[in-house]
Design a protein around this motif. Sequence first.
Motif, PDB file in Angstrom:
ATOM      1  N   PHE A 122     -28.827 -87.778  43.612  1.00 25.47           N
ATOM      2  CA  PHE A 122     -29.969 -87.817  44.520  1.00 25.47           C
ATOM      3  C   PHE A 122     -30.709 -89.151  44.457  1.00 25.47           C
ATOM      4  N   ILE A 125     -28.948 -90.797  47.225  1.00 28.89           N
ATOM      5  CA  ILE A 125     -29.210 -90.170  48.522  1.00 28.89           C
ATOM      6  C   ILE A 125     -30.589 -90.542  49.051  1.00 28.89           C
ATOM      7  N   TYR A 134     -26.060 -83.276  56.052  1.00 35.68           N
ATOM      8  CA  TYR A 134     -25.351 -83.092  54.783  1.00 35.68           C
ATOM      9  C   TYR A 134     -24.496 -81.830  54.858  1.00 35.68           C
ATOM     10  N   LYS A 141     -27.023 -75.751  48.994  1.00 31.98           N
ATOM     11  CA  LYS A 141     -28.040 -76.077  49.996  1.00 31.98           C
ATOM     12  C   LYS A 141     -29.442 -76.107  49.392  1.00 31.98           C
ATOM     13  N   THR A 143     -30.384 -76.864  46.523  1.00 29.47           N
ATOM     14  CA  THR A 143     -30.582 -78.064  45.716  1.00 29.47           C
ATOM     15  C   THR A 143     -31.066 -79.213  46.596  1.00 29.47           C
ATOM     16  N   PHE A 144     -30.685 -79.198  47.872  1.00 19.88           N
ATOM     17  CA  PHE A 144     -31.131 -80.203  48.831  1.00 19.88           C
ATOM     18  C   PHE A 144     -32.481 -79.835  49.444  1.00 19.88           C
ATOM     19  N   THR A 145     -32.624 -78.586  49.893  1.00 27.11           N
ATOM     20  CA  THR A 145     -33.836 -78.210  50.631  1.00 27.11           C
ATOM     21  C   THR A 145     -35.084 -78.279  49.757  1.00 27.11           C
ATOM     22  N   ARG A 147     -35.701 -80.479  47.769  1.00 28.25           N
ATOM     23  CA  ARG A 147     -36.060 -81.898  47.714  1.00 28.25           C
ATOM     24  C   ARG A 147     -36.497 -82.416  49.077  1.00 28.25           C
ATOM     25  N   TYR A 149     -34.765 -82.077  52.115  1.00 28.01           N
ATOM     26  CA  TYR A 149     -33.722 -82.348  53.104  1.00 28.01           C
ATOM     27  C   TYR A 149     -33.535 -81.114  53.984  1.00 28.01           C
ATOM     28  N   VAL A 152     -28.953 -79.587  56.438  1.00 30.29           N
ATOM     29  CA  VAL A 152     -27.992 -79.261  55.379  1.00 30.29           C
ATOM     30  C   VAL A 152     -27.196 -78.033  55.801  1.00 30.29           C
TER      31      VAL A 152
END
Length: 307
Positions: A122, A125, A134, A141, A143-145, A147, A149, A152
């Motif tokens: 990250f 990223i 992504y 997912k 793990t991204f949202t 943060r 994002y 995804v």
Amino acid sequence: MKKIKTRFQNYENVSNKKSFSDLLKWSKERRRKKKDLTVQIPQAEKKEFDRIKQNRSQFSITWIGHSTFLIQVAGLNILTDPVWAKRMGFQKRLTEPGIPLTQLPEIDIVLISHGHYDHLDFGTIRNLKGNITYYVPMGLKKTFTRRGYKLVLEANWWDSFSHNGIRITFVPAQHWTRRSINDMNTSHWGGWIIESEKSVYFVGDTGYFRGFKEIGERFTIDYTLMPIGAYEPEWFMADSHINPEDAIKAFLETKSKTMIPMHYGAYRLADDTGPEALERMYKEWDRLKLPSNKLAVLKIGETLWDE
């Protein structure tokens, strides 16, 4: 009631779990080995930053290092497993990325093979530019949202997506994943196939398994980005990382036109070195008398143009 976490599995339920005694055995073996780390994978003499930035029409593949590629297809800029990290755990990166982050064009798509830190960083990223979508394995997912994002999309094996005229499919691999103490295999792992005027199979991280034949039967593939490193000691690594000989066997089973090796020379994840992996690969290629034009070994930062 506490929710039971989904744990993903390999074909034939192949397990990658190792015991503490296995780790101790490997540690003792590693201390006894003498490896020359002064010879590293070379950087390309010619790096085409301006041409890459301006390109929205020609097909190209640029190896940035490890499992990170910039793929330009159908006017889109696609990054695989973007990792520019200078360290991986206690190990310092051995070779500089082939393109500085500041020299990248705006990115449209990021493909993630799995959640291990050498494939999902990250810190990298956060520094990418573009309106990025992504595509990630099932279970990643959140793990991204968390943060921030929003674009995804999660995939299970064989799930496909259409994106601005190209087709993207998540395909099986034999591996495992973990980002913290309690989340082992709570997200999936796999490879990605990009289909447009040219097709690219980004294998991800894998041991040798029967899935290569199945993928070769389902898809027509122009370029296979195939891992060849982090295989030693093989008694420990074979379930998760493919050796150079089996990488060639897998490539032949995919019926792909061209193999581009990856996953070697950037980080010391196992006991083999990048030059050793290449030497074994070339030796096996010659033993099998395979055509030289079916193998494209890129230097770091080198771009293959299919014009």
